[in-house]
Design a protein around this motif. Structure first.
Motif, PDB file in Angstrom:
ATOM      1  N   MET A 117      98.757  25.787  -8.428  1.00 35.77           N
ATOM      2  CA  MET A 117      99.299  26.918  -9.183  1.00 35.77           C
ATOM      3  C   MET A 117     100.696  26.552  -9.698  1.00 35.77           C
ATOM      4  SD  MET A 117      99.021  30.895  -7.965  1.00 35.77           S
ATOM      5  CE  MET A 117      99.964  30.585  -6.466  1.00 35.77           C
ATOM      6  N   LEU A 118     100.872  26.602 -10.996  1.00 35.78           N
ATOM      7  CA  LEU A 118     102.126  26.193 -11.622  1.00 35.78           C
ATOM      8  C   LEU A 118     103.133  27.341 -11.580  1.00 35.78           C
ATOM      9  CD1 LEU A 118     103.158  23.622 -12.985  1.00 35.78           C
ATOM     10  CD2 LEU A 118     102.412  24.561 -15.167  1.00 35.78           C
ATOM     11  N   THR A 119     104.305  27.080 -11.035  1.00 36.71           N
ATOM     12  CA  THR A 119     105.334  28.111 -10.897  1.00 36.71           C
ATOM     13  C   THR A 119     106.531  27.822 -11.787  1.00 36.71           C
ATOM     14  OG1 THR A 119     106.532  26.993  -9.105  1.00 36.71           O
ATOM     15  CG2 THR A 119     104.654  28.404  -8.477  1.00 36.71           C
ATOM     16  N   LEU A 120     107.456  28.761 -11.824  1.00 35.99           N
ATOM     17  CA  LEU A 120     108.656  28.642 -12.651  1.00 35.99           C
ATOM     18  C   LEU A 120     109.445  27.387 -12.314  1.00 35.99           C
ATOM     19  CD1 LEU A 120     111.049  31.170 -14.007  1.00 35.99           C
ATOM     20  CD2 LEU A 120     112.021  29.688 -12.268  1.00 35.99           C
ATOM     21  N   THR A 121     109.700  27.165 -11.027  1.00 29.55           N
ATOM     22  CA  THR A 121     110.527  26.017 -10.657  1.00 29.55           C
ATOM     23  C   THR A 121     109.774  24.706 -10.815  1.00 29.55           C
ATOM     24  OG1 THR A 121     109.955  26.490  -8.345  1.00 29.55           O
ATOM     25  CG2 THR A 121     112.087  27.271  -9.136  1.00 29.55           C
ATOM     26  N   ASN A 122     108.450  24.740 -10.667  1.00 31.91           N
ATOM     27  CA  ASN A 122     107.649  23.532 -10.900  1.00 31.91           C
ATOM     28  C   ASN A 122     107.780  23.074 -12.342  1.00 31.91           C
ATOM     29  OD1 ASN A 122     104.921  24.734  -8.841  1.00 31.91           O
ATOM     30  ND2 ASN A 122     106.670  23.489  -8.258  1.00 31.91           N
ATOM     31  N   ILE A 123     107.512  23.987 -13.243  1.00 35.57           N
ATOM     32  CA  ILE A 123     107.444  23.607 -14.661  1.00 35.57           C
ATOM     33  C   ILE A 123     108.818  23.305 -15.248  1.00 35.57           C
ATOM     34  CG2 ILE A 123     107.591  25.924 -15.691  1.00 35.57           C
ATOM     35  CD1 ILE A 123     105.240  24.984 -17.553  1.00 35.57           C
ATOM     36  N   LEU A 124     109.868  23.917 -14.668  1.00 33.55           N
ATOM     37  CA  LEU A 124     111.224  23.644 -15.152  1.00 33.55           C
ATOM     38  C   LEU A 124     111.873  22.471 -14.414  1.00 33.55           C
ATOM     39  CD1 LEU A 124     112.630  27.261 -15.670  1.00 33.55           C
ATOM     40  CD2 LEU A 124     111.551  25.742 -17.342  1.00 33.55           C
ATOM     41  N   GLY A 125     111.194  21.959 -13.382  1.00 31.79           N
ATOM     42  CA  GLY A 125     111.690  20.786 -12.670  1.00 31.79           C
ATOM     43  C   GLY A 125     112.950  21.041 -11.873  1.00 31.79           C
TER      44      GLY A 125
END
Length: 275
Positions: free
Chosen positions: A1-9
């Motif tokens: 599941m892709l989250t805010l902090t994942n996708i923004l690194g």
């Protein structure tokens, strides 16, 4: 599941450098400002010194519990207080962090706390942490005024309407020119409503073009409202569509439907229709 902090690194150890700006307005002001290309300047004016961290993750409310990514901004210095307006004015810089996803990346998040500027490491009682908000979708194209959303989703301010008409945006012109119908103008400050009808060769496009010129479109009730409150008051108007019909529909039927909606919404008694 892709989250805010994942996708923004963003690593957890760096959360302390970030705040989130949940940009929300009763009249969709932040979304309007984004569509008009003015979001950065809009965000830099704050009623309090809200941006007391190095970076701001800006999310604009798009729909219920849906937030659009508007970028990560670096706060360049402490704000200055403008005494005349009592606003704190910031200087920020839009960073090149997933900037290609601005206007395309949407998150789903039920914000059940009041703060509009939470710390990224916030852990609300609901355990619905902002850092863990989930990606809702990534659109192929960037959200813009160019996109006609469909008649049932029209909810635009005067500024947006004026921009659509002045730019002669094809998707909007094509749709509005092919539909007669009943529209609604809402005074977002008072909640009072005005019901109008559009007919003739270019139907809704022609009628709304007249509103774009001056806000009242020649209607005496709206003209009087602007006369009392000043010309800028038209910026409080919000436009939507109640009912559409094809161009072959008789004008008599359109008039009958206009009367129906005035009666349903009580706009003669409590709104902005005098007849």
């Amino acid at each position: 599941m892709l989250t805010l902090t994942n996708i923004l690194g963003i690593d957890e150890k760096d959360f302390i450098n970030y705040k989130i700006h949940f940009a929300f307005g009763a009249n969709n002001d932040p979304l309007n400002e984004y569509l008009l290309g003015r979001f950065k300047e809009y965000q830099e004016y704050q009623t309090k010194p809200n941006f007391n961290r190095k970076y701001i993750i800006s999310l604009v409310n798009y729909d219920r519990d849906i937030w659009m990514y508007a970028g990560i901004f670096e706060v360049l210095c402490d704000p200055t207080l403008d005494v005349s307006s009592n606003l704190y004015i910031y200087q920020t810089n839009l960073l090149d962090i997933q900037s290609d996803l601005i206007g395309r990346l949407f998150f789903t998040y039920k914000k059940d706390f009041r703060a509009s500027y939470p710390r990224l490491e916030l852990m609300p009682a609901s355990e619905n942490k902002p850092a863990d908000m989930v990606v809702y979708k990534i659109d192929v194209n960037k959200l813009s005024i160019e996109d006609f959303p469909g008649f049932d989703k029209i909810k635009i301010s005067y500024d947006i309407l004026n921009s659509i008409i002045n730019q002669d945006i094809p998707t909007w012109k094509n749709a509005l020119s092919k539909a007669k119908g009943i529209y609604l103008i809402a005074d977002t400050l008072t909640g009072k409503l005005y019901v109008g009808s559009a007919y003739g060769e270019s139907a809704l496009w022609q009628r709304w073009s007249e509103y774009s010129k001056n806000g009242h479109g020649g209607n005496k009730d709206l003209r009087e409202l602007l006369k009392i409150n000043g010309d800028d008051y038209k910026k409080n108007f919000q436009y939507s569509v109640l009912e559409i019909n094809n161009l072959n529909t008789s004008d008599i039927y359109i008039f009958e439907r206009e009367t129906h909606w005035k009666e349903i919404l009580l706009t003669r008694k409590h709104g902005l229709n005098s007849n």
